[in-house]
Design an enzyme around this catalytic site. Structure first.
Site, mmCIF file in Angstrom:
data_model
loop_
_atom_site.group_PDB
_atom_site.id
_atom_site.type_symbol
_atom_site.label_atom_id
_atom_site.label_comp_id
_atom_site.label_asym_id
_atom_site.label_seq_id
_atom_site.Cartn_x
_atom_site.Cartn_y
_atom_site.Cartn_z
ATOM 1 C CG ASP A 1 -2.038 -1.020 1.134
ATOM 2 O OD1 ASP A 1 -2.435 -1.368 0.007
ATOM 3 O OD2 ASP A 1 -2.523 -1.468 2.179
ATOM 4 C CG ASP B 1 -6.691 -1.228 -1.996
ATOM 5 O OD1 ASP B 1 -6.998 -2.424 -2.203
ATOM 6 O OD2 ASP B 1 -5.783 -0.878 -1.233
#
Length: 191
Positions: free
Chosen positions: A134, A156
Site C-alpha cells: 500500500d 483498491d
C-alpha cells in the site's frame, strides 16, 4: 452468427480494462518496492508529499484485507481467507460475466475493473510474503474519526471507483422504474 460474434466481442473487449488495471497496480507496487524500500524495523517508509501533507506516497505492507482486517490471524488462515477466498469469488464473478447477457456494456467494464484490482491484491497476497503493498496516504481531516485514511493502493482505488459506478448503474434504473410505475399507478387511480 454475426450476433454471436458481436456478443462475444462485447464480452472480450472490456477485458482490456482488467489487464490495464492489473498492470498499473503491479507496476506501481514494483516502483514503490524498488524506490521506497521498507527500512528494517520500521512499519512505514515515507516518500514525497503533495499539497502540503494532504497526499503522501509511503510504503507500508498490509498483511490483512481492507482496513487491515485479519492482519493478526495465523499465516495459514490468512492465506486461505485472504487469498484463496477472494480468488474464488473473482473467478465466480468472471464466470457470471461470461455466462450472462443481462449486463450493460458499462457494467461489463466496471466488473472487469473490479476483477483486475482484485487479482492485483490477490497476487500480492500470494507472492509477497510481507503482505500487500500500500502506498497512497490521504489526509481526511477527521472524517469517520480518522485524521488520515487507511493507506491504499491502485488496485483498491479501481475496486472502489468501479464498484461504486457498478452499484449506481444498478440502482439508478431501479429508481427510475419505481418512479415510472408509481406515476402510472397514480395516473390509473386518477381516472
Amino acid at each position: 452468427m454475426k450476433n454471436l460474434d458481436s456478443n462475444l466481442k462485447s464480452k472480450l473487449l472490456p477485458l482490456i480494462l482488467l489487464i490495464v488495471v492489473f498492470a498499473v497496480d503491479q507496476i506501481t507496487k514494483m516502483l514503490i518496492v524498488r524506490y521506497l524500500p521498507l527500512k528494517p524495523g520500521l512499519y512505514m517508509t515515507y516518500g514525497p508529499e503533495f499539497l502540503g501533507d494532504f497526499l503522501r506516497i509511503v510504503h507500508v505492507r498490509n498483511t490483512g484485507a481492507a482496513f487491515s482486517l485479519g492482519a493478526n490471524w495465523p499465516v495459514t488462515v490468512r492465506r486461505i481467507f485472504l487469498a484463496a477466498v477472494p480468488a474464488i469469488c473473482l473467478i465466480a464473478l468472471m464466470v457470471y460475466y461470461f455466462k450472462t447477457n443481462d449486463l450493460t456494456k458499462f457494467q461489463r467494464w466496471m466488473i472487469t475493473g473490479i476483477v483486475g484490482g482484485g487479482f492485483g491484491n490477490v497476487t500480492d497476497r500470494v507472492f509477497r510474503a510481507q503482505g500487500v503493498v500500500d502506498f497512497i496516504d490521504v489526509k481526511v481531516y477527521g472524517f469517520l474519526g480518522h485524521e488520515r485514511w487507511p493507506t491504499f493502493n491502485a488496485a483498491d482505488s479501481f475496486i472502489v471507483v468501479c464498484g461504486i459506478a457498478l452499484l449506481l448503474s444498478i440502482i439508478i434504473p431501479m429508481v427510475k422504474d419505481y418512479r415510472k410505475t408509481k406515476k402510472e399507478k397514480q395516473a390509473k387511480a386518477g381516472k
